[in-house]
Design a protein around this motif. Structure first.
Motif, PDB file in Angstrom:
ATOM      1  N   ALA A 176       0.835  -1.214   0.000  1.00 11.85           N
ATOM      2  CA  ALA A 176       0.000   0.000   0.000  1.00 11.85           C
ATOM      3  C   ALA A 176       0.862   1.253   0.000  1.00 11.85           C
ATOM      4  O   ALA A 176       0.592   2.211  -0.740  1.00 11.85           O
ATOM      5  CB  ALA A 176      -0.935  -0.017   1.205  1.00 11.85           C
ATOM      6  N   GLN A 177       1.923   1.246   0.833  1.00  9.58           N
ATOM      7  CA  GLN A 177       2.843   2.388   0.866  1.00  9.58           C
ATOM      8  C   GLN A 177       3.548   2.558  -0.479  1.00  9.58           C
ATOM      9  O   GLN A 177       3.612   3.657  -1.035  1.00  9.58           O
ATOM     10  CB  GLN A 177       3.911   2.185   1.939  1.00  9.58           C
ATOM     11  N   HIS A 178       4.071   1.458  -0.992  1.00  9.58           N
ATOM     12  CA  HIS A 178       4.901   1.539  -2.192  1.00  9.58           C
ATOM     13  C   HIS A 178       4.084   1.887  -3.435  1.00  9.58           C
ATOM     14  O   HIS A 178       4.573   2.582  -4.325  1.00  9.58           O
ATOM     15  CB  HIS A 178       5.673   0.231  -2.383  1.00  9.58           C
ATOM     16  N   ASP A 179       2.849   1.417  -3.494  1.00 11.15           N
ATOM     17  CA  ASP A 179       1.992   1.795  -4.627  1.00 11.15           C
ATOM     18  C   ASP A 179       1.732   3.296  -4.615  1.00 11.15           C
ATOM     19  O   ASP A 179       1.768   3.963  -5.660  1.00 11.15           O
ATOM     20  CB  ASP A 179       0.669   1.033  -4.574  1.00 11.15           C
ATOM     21  N   LEU A 180       1.479   3.837  -3.415  1.00  6.75           N
ATOM     22  CA  LEU A 180       1.196   5.265  -3.287  1.00  6.75           C
ATOM     23  C   LEU A 180       2.417   6.114  -3.637  1.00  6.75           C
ATOM     24  O   LEU A 180       2.303   7.170  -4.271  1.00  6.75           O
ATOM     25  CB  LEU A 180       0.748   5.567  -1.849  1.00  6.75           C
ATOM     26  N   LEU A 181       3.607   5.643  -3.241  1.00 12.40           N
ATOM     27  CA  LEU A 181       4.825   6.440  -3.354  1.00 12.40           C
ATOM     28  C   LEU A 181       5.659   6.127  -4.592  1.00 12.40           C
ATOM     29  O   LEU A 181       6.717   6.731  -4.791  1.00 12.40           O
ATOM     30  CB  LEU A 181       5.704   6.220  -2.111  1.00 12.40           C
ATOM     31  N   ARG A 182       5.199   5.196  -5.406  1.00 15.60           N
ATOM     32  CA  ARG A 182       6.034   4.680  -6.505  1.00 15.60           C
ATOM     33  C   ARG A 182       6.645   5.790  -7.362  1.00 15.60           C
ATOM     34  O   ARG A 182       7.860   5.825  -7.576  1.00 15.60           O
ATOM     35  CB  ARG A 182       5.214   3.727  -7.375  1.00 15.60           C
ATOM     36  N   ASP A 183       5.853   6.702  -7.840  1.00 18.65           N
ATOM     37  CA  ASP A 183       6.367   7.743  -8.738  1.00 18.65           C
ATOM     38  C   ASP A 183       7.328   8.683  -8.003  1.00 18.65           C
ATOM     39  O   ASP A 183       8.390   9.049  -8.545  1.00 18.65           O
ATOM     40  CB  ASP A 183       5.211   8.547  -9.345  1.00 18.65           C
ATOM     41  N   GLU A 184       6.976   9.074  -6.771  1.00 15.00           N
ATOM     42  CA  GLU A 184       7.847   9.962  -6.006  1.00 15.00           C
ATOM     43  C   GLU A 184       9.195   9.305  -5.712  1.00 15.00           C
ATOM     44  O   GLU A 184      10.246   9.952  -5.778  1.00 15.00           O
ATOM     45  CB  GLU A 184       7.181  10.349  -4.683  1.00 15.00           C
ATOM     46  N   MET A 185       9.147   8.018  -5.384  1.00 17.63           N
ATOM     47  CA  MET A 185      10.392   7.304  -5.065  1.00 17.63           C
ATOM     48  C   MET A 185      11.239   7.114  -6.323  1.00 17.63           C
ATOM     49  O   MET A 185      12.473   7.235  -6.285  1.00 17.63           O
ATOM     50  CB  MET A 185      10.086   5.959  -4.408  1.00 17.63           C
ATOM     51  N   ALA A 186      10.591   6.830  -7.437  1.00 21.12           N
ATOM     52  CA  ALA A 186      11.323   6.686  -8.698  1.00 21.12           C
ATOM     53  C   ALA A 186      11.990   7.995  -9.084  1.00 21.12           C
ATOM     54  O   ALA A 186      13.144   8.015  -9.550  1.00 21.12           O
ATOM     55  CB  ALA A 186      10.376   6.212  -9.799  1.00 21.12           C
ATOM     56  N   ASN A 187      11.284   9.090  -8.865  1.00 20.48           N
ATOM     57  CA  ASN A 187      11.864  10.410  -9.157  1.00 20.48           C
ATOM     58  C   ASN A 187      13.036  10.710  -8.227  1.00 20.48           C
ATOM     59  O   ASN A 187      14.041  11.301  -8.652  1.00 20.48           O
ATOM     60  CB  ASN A 187      10.797  11.500  -9.031  1.00 20.48           C
ATOM     61  N   ALA A 188      12.901  10.309  -6.965  1.00 22.71           N
ATOM     62  CA  ALA A 188      13.991  10.519  -6.007  1.00 22.71           C
ATOM     63  C   ALA A 188      15.231   9.742  -6.436  1.00 22.71           C
ATOM     64  O   ALA A 188      16.353  10.277  -6.398  1.00 22.71           O
ATOM     65  CB  ALA A 188      13.551  10.084  -4.609  1.00 22.71           C
ATOM     66  N   PHE A 189      15.035   8.510  -6.865  1.00 15.56           N
ATOM     67  CA  PHE A 189      16.161   7.717  -7.359  1.00 15.56           C
ATOM     68  C   PHE A 189      16.811   8.386  -8.564  1.00 15.56           C
ATOM     69  O   PHE A 189      18.047   8.500  -8.647  1.00 15.56           O
ATOM     70  CB  PHE A 189      15.699   6.312  -7.744  1.00 15.56           C
ATOM     71  N   GLN A 190      15.979   8.852  -9.479  1.00 16.55           N
ATOM     72  CA  GLN A 190      16.506   9.459 -10.702  1.00 16.55           C
ATOM     73  C   GLN A 190      17.326  10.706 -10.401  1.00 16.55           C
ATOM     74  O   GLN A 190      18.393  10.935 -10.998  1.00 16.55           O
ATOM     75  CB  GLN A 190      15.353   9.809 -11.654  1.00 16.55           C
ATOM     76  N   ARG A 191      16.841  11.511  -9.449  1.00 15.45           N
ATOM     77  CA  ARG A 191      17.567  12.735  -9.089  1.00 15.45           C
ATOM     78  C   ARG A 191      18.948  12.417  -8.528  1.00 15.45           C
ATOM     79  O   ARG A 191      19.948  13.048  -8.905  1.00 15.45           O
ATOM     80  CB  ARG A 191      16.758  13.550  -8.069  1.00 15.45           C
ATOM     81  N   VAL A 192      19.004  11.426  -7.636  1.00 14.74           N
ATOM     82  CA  VAL A 192      20.300  11.060  -7.049  1.00 14.74           C
ATOM     83  C   VAL A 192      21.198  10.433  -8.109  1.00 14.74           C
ATOM     84  O   VAL A 192      22.390  10.762  -8.204  1.00 14.74           O
ATOM     85  CB  VAL A 192      20.104  10.099  -5.855  1.00 14.74           C
ATOM     86  N   TYR A 193      20.620   9.580  -8.923  1.00 14.74           N
ATOM     87  CA  TYR A 193      21.401   8.915  -9.979  1.00 14.74           C
ATOM     88  C   TYR A 193      22.029   9.944 -10.915  1.00 14.74           C
ATOM     89  O   TYR A 193      23.223   9.869 -11.248  1.00 14.74           O
ATOM     90  CB  TYR A 193      20.486   7.975 -10.758  1.00 14.74           C
ATOM     91  N   ASP A 194      21.230  10.921 -11.302  1.00 14.40           N
ATOM     92  CA  ASP A 194      21.707  11.927 -12.259  1.00 14.40           C
ATOM     93  C   ASP A 194      22.662  12.942 -11.625  1.00 14.40           C
ATOM     94  O   ASP A 194      23.401  13.626 -12.333  1.00 14.40           O
ATOM     95  CB  ASP A 194      20.519  12.672 -12.870  1.00 14.40           C
TER      96      ASP A 194
END
Length: 369
Positions: free
Chosen positions: A10-28
């Motif tokens: 339930a948490q991860h479904d809600l946060l999926r896009d925000e968490m993916a964006n957070a990963f992308q920001r750190v990666y980049d």
């Protein structure tokens, strides 16, 4: 499991896009240790926890150890800890060379009992380490009063209490310096190991920053023997996302706990969680007690319901602490809790139907009794 003990979906479904964006920001960013995302999270968590400083570190155990080390606690010193805590609390003390001194909890709240503190204080005692067990705040006003009277430090183990309060003041803001865990299963959990130290002292905060980074404030200049105990950029970025949702998830936990209370009241010999009148509970765990604990756990497992026991062996009875010479019977309240406690499913996203299913399985067990 039909209803697992813990479910992140339930948490991860809600946060999926925000968490993916957070990963992308750190990666980049191409910067993964000691950068802007760590600084940002430290600022955000300090504001949430109503303290002047948060210092991100590698995990909750390291947070407690570094907190004690910043106080210069070491060989020959004693630190008072609860007899029924998870072993990490005691390990942090042992890492410094000091000795953990165990005292009994309050049988109703499971938290360290302030009335047992003074008899455990000796001329070697340097600190008290209360643990906000299962998510309920300790009786911090009395603990702080006793500590001040005896000129002792207080180091809160806030691994399970994110957002809990005592007399309106948030846990992790009472002690002189405090440790918090962001292990994935915690109320505020990273996607790996993570932790932090909280304090209002600029001196303690600077010492922790130095200790976590090889004893260095300036690159290649080492002031003391330090450690590699840093919180990395990726986990800090994930935690910044999840922190925004923490109070919503906490409200869901409290609602689930209330459903359980309504569902299980008066069933068999069950003892349900009791909350001190001056405390709040954020329900990291929902722990019930029964003398039929092992049979009930087996029954629930057979019905597809996940459970855990927190904690089956008190720390003073672990082989790791055999050298302290404690024996079974030394701390009867801790042992009673270890023999009767059962943690049942508790996570944001649980529905009333989920709770009804768990409740029905528990009632069926006692009906058969």
């Amino acid at each position: 499991m039909t209803i697992p003990f813990l479910n992140f979906k339930a948490q991860h479904d809600l946060l999926r896009d925000e968490m993916a964006n957070a990963f992308q920001r750190v990666y980049d960013s191409n910067w993964y240790i000691m950068g802007s995302y760590l600084t940002q999270f430290e600022k955000e968590y300090a504001e949430f926890n109503q303290v002047a400083y948060t210092v991100g570190v590698s995990n909750g155990l390291d947070a407690l150890y570094l907190a004690l080390k910043a106080l210069n606690i070491g060989e020959g010193d004693e630190v008072i800890v609860p007899s029924n805590t998870y072993i990490a609390t005691a390990l942090a003390v042992s890492y410094t060379g000091a000795t953990p001194v165990f005292v009994e909890p309050n049988v109703d709240t499971y938290n360290i009992d302030p009335s047992n503190l003074e008899q455990a204080i000796t001329n070697k005692t340097k600190a008290i380490m209360p643990v906000h067990l299962y998510g309920q705040a300790c009786e911090m006003d009395e603990i702080m009063r006793i500590a001040e009277q005896h000129q002792l430090f207080v180091v809160e183990d806030n691994a399970q209490g994110h957002g809990a309060t005592y007399n309106g003041k948030i846990t992790g803001s009472f002690g002189h310096i405090n440790g918090v865990s962001f292990y994935p299963g915690k109320n505020l959990g990273a996607l790996g190991d993570a932790g932090a130290v909280t304090t209002d002292s600029p001196e303690f905060a600077e010492r922790i920053k130095c200790l976590r980074n090889y004893g260095s404030k300036v690159k290649y200049v080492n002031e003391e023997i330090g450690h590699n105990m840093r919180l990395d950029e990726l986990q800090a970025s994930f935690l910044s996302v999840k922190l925004k949702h923490l109070m919503n998830f906490t409200q869901q936990r409290v609602a689930v706990a209330q459903w359980y209370n309504n569902n299980l009241q008066g069933v068999g010999d069950l003892i349900l969680p009791k909350v001190h009148s001056d405390a709040t509970h954020v329900y990291h765990l929902y722990v019930i007690r029964t003398k039929f604990r092992d049979e009930l756990q087996k029954h629930l497992n057979e019905n597809g319901i996940g459970t855990l026991i927190h904690y089956p062996i008190p720390p003073y009875l672990q082989q790791a602490y055999a050298h302290l010479g404690h024996a079974k019977g030394d701390f009867p309240i801790a042992e009673t809790l270890a023999d009767t406690s059962l943690s049942i499913p508790m996570w944001p996203g649980m529905t009333s139907d989920d709770v009804n299913t768990v409740g029905a399985a528990i009632r069926s067990f006692f009906n058969e009794k």
